[in-house]
Design an enzyme around this catalytic site. Sequence first.
Site, PDB file in Angstrom:
ATOM      1  CB  SER A 240      -0.007  -1.910  11.909  1.00  0.00           C
ATOM      2  OG  SER A 240       0.249  -1.582  13.263  1.00  0.00           O
ATOM      3  CE  LYS A 241      -0.574  -9.462  11.418  1.00  0.00           C
ATOM      4  NZ  LYS A 241       0.633 -10.161  11.082  1.00  0.00           N
ATOM      5  NE  ARG A 242       2.160  -0.008  16.390  1.00  0.00           N
ATOM      6  CZ  ARG A 242       1.592   1.081  16.869  1.00  0.00           C
ATOM      7  NH1 ARG A 242       1.309   1.189  18.136  1.00  0.00           N
ATOM      8  NH2 ARG A 242       1.310   2.087  16.058  1.00  0.00           N
ATOM      9  N   GLY A 244      -5.000  -3.816  16.787  1.00  0.00           N
ATOM     10  CA  GLY A 244      -6.078  -4.811  16.947  1.00  0.00           C
ATOM     11  C   GLY A 244      -6.362  -5.458  15.609  1.00  0.00           C
TER      12      GLY A 244
END
Length: 462
Positions: A240-242, A244
């Site tokens: 996920s965006k977490r 990167g």
Amino acid sequence: MTSPKIVTRFAPSPTGMLHVGGARTALFSYFFARRHSGDFLLRIEDTDTERSKKEYEVEILESMKWLGLEWDRELYYQSKRFDIYRDFARQLLKTGHAYKCYCTTTELDEMRKTAEKNGQKPMYDRRCRNLTADKSLPFVLRLKLPLDGTTVVSDLIHGDVTFDNKEIDDFIILRSNDTPTYNFTVVVDDIEMKVSHIIRGDDHLNNTPKQILIMKACGFSIPKFAHVPMILGPDKVKLSKRHGAVAVTQYREQGYLPEALVNHLIRLGWSHGDQEIFSKDDLIKTFDLEHCGKSASVFEVGKLDWINNQHIQKKNDLDLRTTAENLYGLDLSKFNDGVGAQKLFKALKERTQKLSEWKDSINWFLGDSFEKDAKAVDENLKAWNPEIKAAVIQTLLNIPASDFTSERTFGALKTLAQEKSWKIPQLAKPVRVALTGTLNSPDLGICMEALGSERVISRLTR
Ligand code: GLU
């Protein structure tokens, strides 16, 4: 008998950018279709008008094109197909496979609360299933599903997965405002578009028994299913965006080549012997579902960097330059200037992991003003022994400009060091910093040849 045409589809909802996980599913569908000379369809699932955004759709289409995933037939939009879904729903009502449900939100809430109180799974209690007369009240259409037995999803990746029909609600196919629900539109489309293989993320596996039950109610034959496992981040949690960058376009901006991202993503969960590097043609010839693994794979950026470097080396110079020029507004035409420049470009390709590195690392070649690494300057140039410096300049001045090759220049510096009993780094490091501003540049002889005699001497004497 000829076997039916292979048709696959990718069906993104334009509620976000194209994520690498979605892209990988698209790749599996694409290469499976291409391998079997089938059709690969693209269907925009934009029935959720609140969450669907035009800019996401544009971004998804751009990402698909950048990855080289051209689709067949027209580009389908679910939002343009409402009449088709309604016709199917009415047909199911007529044949007794669906029924009108008049329950209000209050009634449904109560049903849910009672179920929760009794520790049961909240499900519709089917109270409208056997009504004999129509009421003049708003209604939804629900599917009349089997009350017992099982539904088996014969998945090409996960094998047989069995679901208890008792656990499946008489779910809604058409809302009271006459709009179709997600599971219903997907089925109507897959059937109508003659999709033979539904390849999608395994987060959809729980929807599949419902979809199979709709297909059975409509009397359709069931397509084949392949549910592709998730992609995880390095901490083994769903990517996920977490973690990167996750959007395909972010990888493009960082200077990954589409062929490298395709290669990396397809290898997450699929293998072909020990082969690591695949071109698009290789994949069209070899991709299969038999060698897709069941378990989730970890997305490792280090691996992608390595694959990107391999594809950078394989790519034709002009195409590569144009790609970097368009991405970063660079002018790389200087790499056309003779053999030295071409050698330098080759050396650069060998060491580049992402094209974005070129934004700063080659200014020393492109022009005469470039930033120098202050530490490298202090430690090498400022402290450079004037005797060594003068000898180096003289040695290089002795080489004719027409013969200023990497072999001649570097060979001369080596001979000089030997004659004077100096260590090579005493000469090479300051020269490197003076010419390129850093210790971290390609082969020194190649840098000298690429710059040419005049620029080399002027930088050393400056
Ligand atoms: N529109 C769904 C999604 O974006 C895909 C549905 C499907 O492939 O069946 O997750």
